[in-house]
Design a protein around this motif. Sequence first.
Motif, PDB file in Angstrom:
ATOM      1  N   VAL A 487      33.889  40.958  38.682  1.00 40.42           N
ATOM      2  CA  VAL A 487      33.691  39.831  39.596  1.00 40.42           C
ATOM      3  C   VAL A 487      34.907  39.664  40.509  1.00 40.42           C
ATOM      4  O   VAL A 487      34.783  39.505  41.734  1.00 40.42           O
ATOM      5  CB  VAL A 487      33.411  38.537  38.808  1.00 40.42           C
ATOM      6  CG1 VAL A 487      33.369  37.334  39.743  1.00 40.42           C
ATOM      7  CG2 VAL A 487      32.088  38.647  38.042  1.00 40.42           C
ATOM      8  N   ILE A 488      36.102  39.717  39.927  1.00 41.04           N
ATOM      9  CA  ILE A 488      37.316  39.583  40.735  1.00 41.04           C
ATOM     10  C   ILE A 488      37.406  40.717  41.745  1.00 41.04           C
ATOM     11  O   ILE A 488      37.714  40.501  42.928  1.00 41.04           O
ATOM     12  CB  ILE A 488      38.556  39.557  39.813  1.00 41.04           C
ATOM     13  CG1 ILE A 488      38.544  38.305  38.940  1.00 41.04           C
ATOM     14  CG2 ILE A 488      39.838  39.624  40.641  1.00 41.04           C
ATOM     15  CD1 ILE A 488      39.645  38.274  37.904  1.00 41.04           C
ATOM     16  N   ASN A 489      37.135  41.926  41.296  1.00 44.44           N
ATOM     17  CA  ASN A 489      37.200  43.097  42.173  1.00 44.44           C
ATOM     18  C   ASN A 489      36.202  42.989  43.318  1.00 44.44           C
ATOM     19  O   ASN A 489      36.533  43.251  44.485  1.00 44.44           O
ATOM     20  CB  ASN A 489      36.923  44.354  41.349  1.00 44.44           C
ATOM     21  CG  ASN A 489      37.234  45.636  42.107  1.00 44.44           C
ATOM     22  OD1 ASN A 489      37.758  45.620  43.223  1.00 44.44           O
ATOM     23  ND2 ASN A 489      36.914  46.759  41.499  1.00 44.44           N
ATOM     24  N   ALA A 490      34.971  42.582  42.996  1.00 40.39           N
ATOM     25  CA  ALA A 490      33.929  42.496  44.030  1.00 40.39           C
ATOM     26  C   ALA A 490      34.265  41.424  45.064  1.00 40.39           C
ATOM     27  O   ALA A 490      34.161  41.664  46.279  1.00 40.39           O
ATOM     28  CB  ALA A 490      32.574  42.210  43.386  1.00 40.39           C
ATOM     29  N   VAL A 491      34.672  40.246  44.612  1.00 43.63           N
ATOM     30  CA  VAL A 491      34.971  39.152  45.548  1.00 43.63           C
ATOM     31  C   VAL A 491      36.193  39.490  46.394  1.00 43.63           C
ATOM     32  O   VAL A 491      36.190  39.336  47.631  1.00 43.63           O
ATOM     33  CB  VAL A 491      35.185  37.832  44.775  1.00 43.63           C
ATOM     34  CG1 VAL A 491      35.646  36.735  45.729  1.00 43.63           C
ATOM     35  CG2 VAL A 491      33.897  37.420  44.064  1.00 43.63           C
ATOM     36  N   TRP A 492      37.269  39.985  45.748  1.00 40.78           N
ATOM     37  CA  TRP A 492      38.490  40.306  46.486  1.00 40.78           C
ATOM     38  C   TRP A 492      38.238  41.428  47.484  1.00 40.78           C
ATOM     39  O   TRP A 492      38.680  41.362  48.649  1.00 40.78           O
ATOM     40  CB  TRP A 492      39.596  40.712  45.507  1.00 40.78           C
ATOM     41  CG  TRP A 492      40.936  40.913  46.177  1.00 40.78           C
ATOM     42  CD1 TRP A 492      41.914  39.992  46.351  1.00 40.78           C
ATOM     43  CD2 TRP A 492      41.416  42.127  46.763  1.00 40.78           C
ATOM     44  NE1 TRP A 492      42.979  40.548  47.011  1.00 40.78           N
ATOM     45  CE2 TRP A 492      42.705  41.862  47.281  1.00 40.78           C
ATOM     46  CE3 TRP A 492      40.893  43.409  46.905  1.00 40.78           C
ATOM     47  CZ2 TRP A 492      43.474  42.828  47.919  1.00 40.78           C
ATOM     48  CZ3 TRP A 492      41.649  44.381  47.548  1.00 40.78           C
ATOM     49  CH2 TRP A 492      42.917  44.094  48.041  1.00 40.78           C
ATOM     50  N   SER A 493      37.514  42.471  47.048  1.00 39.55           N
ATOM     51  CA  SER A 493      37.265  43.618  47.928  1.00 39.55           C
ATOM     52  C   SER A 493      36.386  43.227  49.107  1.00 39.55           C
ATOM     53  O   SER A 493      36.567  43.727  50.221  1.00 39.55           O
ATOM     54  CB  SER A 493      36.616  44.759  47.134  1.00 39.55           C
ATOM     55  OG  SER A 493      37.462  45.216  46.114  1.00 39.55           O
ATOM     56  N   TRP A 494      35.408  42.349  48.865  1.00 45.39           N
ATOM     57  CA  TRP A 494      34.517  41.932  49.947  1.00 45.39           C
ATOM     58  C   TRP A 494      35.300  41.216  51.052  1.00 45.39           C
ATOM     59  O   TRP A 494      34.980  41.328  52.237  1.00 45.39           O
ATOM     60  CB  TRP A 494      33.432  41.002  49.390  1.00 45.39           C
ATOM     61  CG  TRP A 494      32.213  40.866  50.268  1.00 45.39           C
ATOM     62  CD1 TRP A 494      32.138  41.069  51.608  1.00 45.39           C
ATOM     63  CD2 TRP A 494      30.886  40.530  49.845  1.00 45.39           C
ATOM     64  NE1 TRP A 494      30.857  40.856  52.057  1.00 45.39           N
ATOM     65  CE2 TRP A 494      30.070  40.526  50.998  1.00 45.39           C
ATOM     66  CE3 TRP A 494      30.318  40.207  48.624  1.00 45.39           C
ATOM     67  CZ2 TRP A 494      28.714  40.229  50.952  1.00 45.39           C
ATOM     68  CZ3 TRP A 494      28.962  39.904  48.581  1.00 45.39           C
ATOM     69  CH2 TRP A 494      28.172  39.919  49.724  1.00 45.39           C
ATOM     70  N   ILE A 495      36.364  40.518  50.671  1.00 41.81           N
ATOM     71  CA  ILE A 495      37.145  39.753  51.652  1.00 41.81           C
ATOM     72  C   ILE A 495      38.332  40.551  52.183  1.00 41.81           C
ATOM     73  O   ILE A 495      38.563  40.611  53.395  1.00 41.81           O
ATOM     74  CB  ILE A 495      37.630  38.434  51.022  1.00 41.81           C
ATOM     75  CG1 ILE A 495      36.440  37.591  50.557  1.00 41.81           C
ATOM     76  CG2 ILE A 495      38.471  37.637  52.033  1.00 41.81           C
ATOM     77  CD1 ILE A 495      36.827  36.359  49.751  1.00 41.81           C
ATOM     78  N   TYR A 496      39.062  41.202  51.267  1.00 46.38           N
ATOM     79  CA  TYR A 496      40.340  41.815  51.643  1.00 46.38           C
ATOM     80  C   TYR A 496      40.384  43.325  51.463  1.00 46.38           C
ATOM     81  O   TYR A 496      41.395  43.948  51.783  1.00 46.38           O
ATOM     82  CB  TYR A 496      41.476  41.205  50.809  1.00 46.38           C
ATOM     83  CG  TYR A 496      41.608  39.712  50.951  1.00 46.38           C
ATOM     84  CD1 TYR A 496      42.058  39.141  52.145  1.00 46.38           C
ATOM     85  CD2 TYR A 496      41.293  38.869  49.891  1.00 46.38           C
ATOM     86  CE1 TYR A 496      42.178  37.762  52.274  1.00 46.38           C
ATOM     87  CE2 TYR A 496      41.417  37.489  50.010  1.00 46.38           C
ATOM     88  CZ  TYR A 496      41.861  36.948  51.204  1.00 46.38           C
ATOM     89  OH  TYR A 496      41.985  35.587  51.337  1.00 46.38           O
ATOM     90  N   GLY A 497      39.343  43.923  50.925  1.00 44.71           N
ATOM     91  CA  GLY A 497      39.382  45.349  50.637  1.00 44.71           C
ATOM     92  C   GLY A 497      39.545  46.200  51.878  1.00 44.71           C
ATOM     93  O   GLY A 497      39.240  45.768  52.997  1.00 44.71           O
ATOM     94  N   PRO A 498      40.047  47.426  51.722  1.00 45.00           N
ATOM     95  CA  PRO A 498      40.191  48.317  52.890  1.00 45.00           C
ATOM     96  C   PRO A 498      38.844  48.613  53.525  1.00 45.00           C
ATOM     97  O   PRO A 498      37.836  48.764  52.826  1.00 45.00           O
ATOM     98  CB  PRO A 498      40.825  49.574  52.288  1.00 45.00           C
ATOM     99  CG  PRO A 498      40.551  49.507  50.825  1.00 45.00           C
ATOM    100  CD  PRO A 498      40.484  48.060  50.472  1.00 45.00           C
TER     101      PRO A 498
END
Length: 561
Positions: A487-498
Amino acid sequence: MTQIQATESANLDNSAETKTGGDWRKYFGFSTDHKVIGIQYLVTTFIFYMIGGVLASAVRTELATPDSDFVSRELYNSLFTIHATIMIFLWIVPAGTGGFGNYLIPLMVGAKDMAFPKLNAVAFWMIPPGGILLLSSFFVGAAGSGWTSYPPLSLINGQAGELIWILSVLLLGTSSILGAVNFLVTILKMRTPGMGLHQMPLFCWSMLAASALVLLSTPVLAGALILLSFDLVAGTAFFNPTGGGDPIVYQHMFWFYSHPAVYIMILPVFGMISDILPVHARKPIFGYRAIAYSSLAISFLGLIVWAHHMFTSGTPAWLRMFFMIATMIIAIPTGIKIFSWLATIWGGKIDMNSAMLFGMGFVSMFVVGGLSGIMLASVPVDIHVHDTYFVVAHLHYVLFGGSVFGLYAGLYHWFPKMTGRMMNETWGRVHFVLTFIGFNLCFLPMHKLGLEGMPRRVAEYDPKFAGLNLMATVGAYILAVSTIPFVINAVWSWIYGPKASGNPWKALTLEWMTTSPPPVENFHEAPVLWSGPYDYGIDFEEVEEDKSVEELLAEVKVDVG
């Protein structure tokens, strides 16, 4: 526009992101864009998955000790009933068919949208009310008769909660039927020019087979539940033995849907795995037509094996033999897929990223579930372990080790396409390791518990089973915690991911031949096919751009079979 040109266009700066991915408010409204609807399905169903996981954790906490010391017996019955209902009707079925199906099918066949966009939106907006209705039943005493809701127990066990359960499942089943109609028409009638049935990605074949099962079997379940509701509120006796009704008829009607439901849950995942493994192994799929036709064979055979759930229900011996043989035969098309996947990755240049880890985890865990399924197909074995934890172990190795592992593989694989961002691979591997360890620690001991005779669906048990149950509970806790890094990975990546290119995996199916995320109508120009969806081994960077499609075809050996 060739696929080479489409790939180059997709690898340019994703200017479409501001048009398709920038406005988060569209995901909370009535949209007819299949991509928005697909993400709405995935996010909504994942929320229900986490709720179902909380209920499962409560069940395992109760089972950590032999005594009923965490929740009351009545609440325990409701917890495992609603947990199973959520996981089937609000997570695996709508996530696989509604979520991935909606997002990928039009892109894979080169269409602008689904055949019936408004019907598509209506189908999704039946999911949240159905789920909220189901959860609200806890306020009046939730259903506690198991997800099968067998009469006569369901007729005397909490009438209000049982009726809410029926209404919820009817709503969710209607959504599934509407979606199936849309998928069948879209796949059969809206493929881009030049795409024959044997040029489709294998996910499309799996969705064809699953949608046919939905249309043929779901109305039978709806009929059974409507008649059961009449027995509840109108005093009829369709299934009530005290009034001359026959509860065995309900079992036949229920399982005529609910065993095909296993294939409705797993077939879309079969298709996703068939599309994920070749990409990350850089090899053509082995046995394209065998995999495609085996999906249709599973769809057909899945309709004639339902009574193997009823070997202890007074089924005549000759009928037991028929359903035992039919159940064993259905292992053949499934085995074709397993061996084809293994042949695909054998000798490949495997990239052990998160999608591939979950894909290979799916294959290994599903094989375990399949082997125990063959055991349960045998009448003597089934009678011995019926309604024991061996059945619970088998079910979860098929549906969690199978479907959920496959859904995770699909989420990691298509996340860049859906969001235009890449996920963090380190956290993806952490997620896989925790999921793999927690899952096996939780459900592997249940095989031994079942063989030794521990019954399922009871809160209290013989103290001799305490050690293995405690181990299973620890595994369940690890499995629950494993969701957090995802969940953390998906939310963070959706906003800040490369930012992702249009085709970060260098895949060949059409959904990767546009920007990430795609524009409103998917493609800036109509896509043109010149190769199969699994013709890996071509170095596109070395292909001369000024060559014609005919010259390229002369140089490329197309071998999808």
